[in-house]
Design an enzyme around this catalytic site. Structure first.
Site, short mmCIF file in Angstrom:
data_model
loop_
_atom_site.label_atom_id
_atom_site.label_comp_id
_atom_site.label_asym_id
_atom_site.label_seq_id
_atom_site.Cartn_x
_atom_site.Cartn_y
_atom_site.Cartn_z
N GLU A 1 4.55 -5.96 1.95
CA GLU A 1 4.33 -6.51 0.89
C GLU A 1 4.20 -5.46 -0.44
O GLU A 1 2.86 -5.28 -0.84
CB GLU A 1 3.04 -7.56 0.80
CG GLU A 1 3.10 -8.59 1.93
CD GLU A 1 1.74 -9.06 2.39
OE1 GLU A 1 0.73 -8.57 1.83
OE2 GLU A 1 1.75 -9.79 3.01
N PRO A 2 5.12 -4.93 -0.70
CA PRO A 2 4.80 -3.76 -1.65
C PRO A 2 4.57 -4.37 -2.95
O PRO A 2 5.17 -4.94 -3.77
CB PRO A 2 5.93 -3.03 -1.55
CG PRO A 2 7.01 -4.02 -1.02
CD PRO A 2 6.37 -4.85 -0.09
N GLY A 3 3.63 -3.59 -3.86
CA GLY A 3 3.24 -3.75 -5.23
C GLY A 3 3.73 -2.87 -5.97
O GLY A 3 4.76 -2.69 -6.76
N CYS B 1 -16.24 -0.94 -27.13
CA CYS B 1 -17.65 -0.84 -27.56
C CYS B 1 -18.42 -0.38 -26.49
O CYS B 1 -19.75 -0.56 -26.32
CB CYS B 1 -18.03 -2.16 -28.12
SG CYS B 1 -18.14 -3.25 -26.53
N GLY C 1 0.74 -1.25 -0.02
CA GLY C 1 0.13 0.05 -0.11
C GLY C 1 0.97 1.12 0.15
O GLY C 1 0.19 2.42 -0.09
N TYR D 1 -0.57 -3.29 -12.10
CA TYR D 1 -1.95 -3.38 -12.29
C TYR D 1 -2.37 -3.02 -13.79
O TYR D 1 -3.52 -2.45 -13.93
CB TYR D 1 -2.95 -2.97 -11.11
CG TYR D 1 -2.54 -3.20 -9.93
CD1 TYR D 1 -2.56 -4.59 -9.48
CD2 TYR D 1 -1.71 -2.41 -8.83
CE1 TYR D 1 -2.29 -5.05 -8.23
CE2 TYR D 1 -1.41 -2.77 -7.87
CZ TYR D 1 -1.57 -4.12 -7.25
OH TYR D 1 -1.23 -4.46 -6.15
N1 LLP Z 1 -0.77 -7.43 0.01
C1 LLP Z 1 -1.92 -7.58 0.01
C2 LLP Z 1 -2.52 -9.03 0.65
C3 LLP Z 1 -2.77 -7.18 -1.14
O1 LLP Z 1 -3.90 -7.44 -1.33
C4 LLP Z 1 -2.07 -6.02 -2.10
C5 LLP Z 1 -2.80 -5.46 -2.98
C6 LLP Z 1 -0.53 -5.75 -1.70
C7 LLP Z 1 -0.22 -6.36 -0.54
C8 LLP Z 1 0.04 -4.54 -2.61
O2 LLP Z 1 -0.60 -3.46 -2.61
P1 LLP Z 1 0.10 -2.33 -3.18
O3 LLP Z 1 1.48 -2.29 -2.68
O4 LLP Z 1 0.37 -2.87 -4.79
O5 LLP Z 1 -0.62 -1.21 -3.08
N2 LLP Z 1 -5.69 -2.93 -9.05
C9 LLP Z 1 -5.74 -1.88 -7.87
C10 LLP Z 1 -4.93 -2.19 -6.49
C11 LLP Z 1 -5.25 -3.25 -5.93
C12 LLP Z 1 -4.41 -3.97 -4.99
C13 LLP Z 1 -5.04 -5.24 -4.27
N3 LLP Z 1 -3.89 -5.77 -3.21
C14 LLP Z 1 -5.09 -0.72 -8.36
O6 LLP Z 1 -4.72 -0.70 -9.72
O7 LLP Z 1 -5.12 0.54 -8.02
#
Ligand code: LLP
Length: 421
Positions: free
Chosen positions: A280-282, A349, A239, A377
């Site tokens: 858990e950074p995405g 469409c 997050g 994403y």
């Molecule tokens: N850990 C868990 C358990 C999660 O569910 C997520 C994201 C993350 C880590 C990583 O979060 P991040 O660091 O990427 O914010 N598709 C959406 C984001 C959905 C995130 C879902 N879970 C978007 O494009 O904004």
């Protein structure tokens, strides 16, 4: 200064320099070589982000598990492993991809929501770390494995956080995790089954810019820590917010790193217990490393707007339509043209607007438009809607662009279909 000192000095300056964004000319070359629409990922940018995290969290020795769901191309996973980062998986297939990418089970975390117990059993079979997010699955796990296989539990801390409601996952109406108020039931399950809970996990949302939200999460977990005699790990999820617009507020990871170190030190002083901290950074790792390049098919003028219709749509890059997300757009073909206002739209469409009333350097048909922050994403949420092909992906490393996924071909659309008529 001796020669060695000069070399050392230059090396330090060089190694601290920010990774440059990919140049316009380079992106144009890639688009011409591999066609559009095209996703491009910059490996060194991912590494830079990972190193920033390591530096910011040095005080607490945090471990980072890349949230693979953001972008699972096998080459990206391999690269993430190569730079020393671990991986968090949201499905058993992501676990399989991680194993395929060469991660060892101790480098893999599996955090899923509302899944069948069979999938948890499978994850256990691979020997990875597991976060369980329901009491019923925890009970099944305890009955089957007793004290023999430590697991984490995902809690719902009842904290409202995140950039929008769709990506807010820790509030009191959220489907995620075990509600905090049901801790008594967790304790009962631990007693009845002897299940060994060694980690407490929360993930309150995506795009959390406020350090206090993480601090609140830590507080909530420390408050209940006493219920878990086997506790070793606090997992604070992902997050971290990155900037989608120029100058936008982001998570101050240096301050967060300091705060985490302080809180964990304090906890140790109070309880004599040193807990590990995981994240858990995405987005933080891959968002800014990604570029999405499209080509303008048509321009349409109407009384209220000028539409620039590109060769893509919500099927390839859904964030703007699904979340109302803002992405910087650049006209690669005419960067210095006079500013005009456009609605940048897709070729699907239904209404698929990438940007509304966006001032951009004058667009001509055939121009290349590039979207920033497309690493997280982006491709991962793409589909074949309207029977369109999924885009190709390119990984840039050491200044070279490597095709890491070819564009779909017609056979891909029929691949799993069984023609029974
Ligand atoms: N850990 C868990 C358990 C999660 O569910 C997520 C994201 C993350 C880590 C990583 O979060 P991040 O660091 O990427 O914010 N598709 C959406 C984001 C959905 C995130 C879902 N879970 C978007 O494009 O904004």
């Amino acid at each position: 200064m001796t020669r060695v000192m000069v070399i050392l000095f230059l090396f330090t300056v060089y190694s601290q320099a920010m990774v440059q964004q990919l140049s316009r000319e380079f992106l144009i070359d890639l688009a011409n070589k591999f066609g559009t629409p095209l996703y491009v990922y910059h490996a060194e940018k991912i590494k830079e982000q990972y190193e920033r995290l390591l530096k910011a969290f040095k005080g607490s020795g945090a471990r980072f598990f890349y949230a693979g769901k953001a972008l699972t191309n096998i080459n990206v996973l391999k690269y993430i492993r190569e730079i020393g980062c671990q991986v968090d998986c949201s499905s058993i297939n992501e676990v399989l991809l991680a194993l395929r990418a060469g991660f060892t089970p101790d480098q893999i975390l599996y955090t899923s929501s509302n899944i069948a117990f069979a999938e948890i059993e499978a994850a256990q079979g691979y020997g990875v770390s597991i976060n369980i997010d329901s009491i019923s699955n925890l009970e099944k796990f305890g009955k089957k494995f007793g004290h023999s296989y430590p697991v984490g539990i995902r809690l719902r801390p009842n904290i409202m956080a995140g950039g929008n409601l769709k990506i807010s996952t820790g509030h009191q109406d959220s489907k995620f995790g075990i509600p905090l108020e049901q801790i008594d039931q967790v304790v009962r399950v631990m007693k009845d089954t002897r299940v060994c809970v060694n980690a407490l996990h929360i993930h309150t949302g995506s795009e959390i810019k406020d350090v206090e939200v993480f601090a609140k999460g830590i507080e909530v977990l420390f408050d209940i820590a006493g219920n878990f005699p086997d506790l070793e790990i606090i997992d604070l999820g992902g997050g971290f917010k990155v900037a989608y617009r120029e100058g936008e507020a982001v998570t101050d990871i240096e301050r967060l790193g300091q705060k985490v170190a302080e809180e964990f030190d304090m906890f140790e002083k109070k309880t004599g217990k040193r807990l590990k901290v995981w994240f858990e950074p995405g987005k933080f790792l891959v968002s800014e490393a990604g570029y999405f390049i499209t080509r303008v098919n048509v321009l349409k003028e109407s009384a209220t707007a000028v539409f620039a219709g590109v060769d893509s749509g919500l099927n390839h890059f859904i964030r703007p339509m699904f979340y109302g997300a803002y992405h910087i757009i650049e006209n690669l073909s005419n960067p210095h043209g006079p500013l005009r206002t456009y609605n940048v739209v897709g070729n699907i469409c239904e209404t698929d607007t990438f940007a509304e009333n966006r001032p951009l350097p004058q667009i001509n048909e055939g121009d290349l438009l590039m979207f920033r922050n497309a690493g997280a994403y982006g491709f991962e949420m793409s589909s074949n809607y309207n029977a369109r092909f999924k885009p190709a992906e390119v990984l840039v490393r050491g200044g070279e662009g490597y095709l890491i996924r070819r564009r779909d071909v017609f056979e891909d659309l029929l691949r799993n279909q069984l023609e029974v008529l």
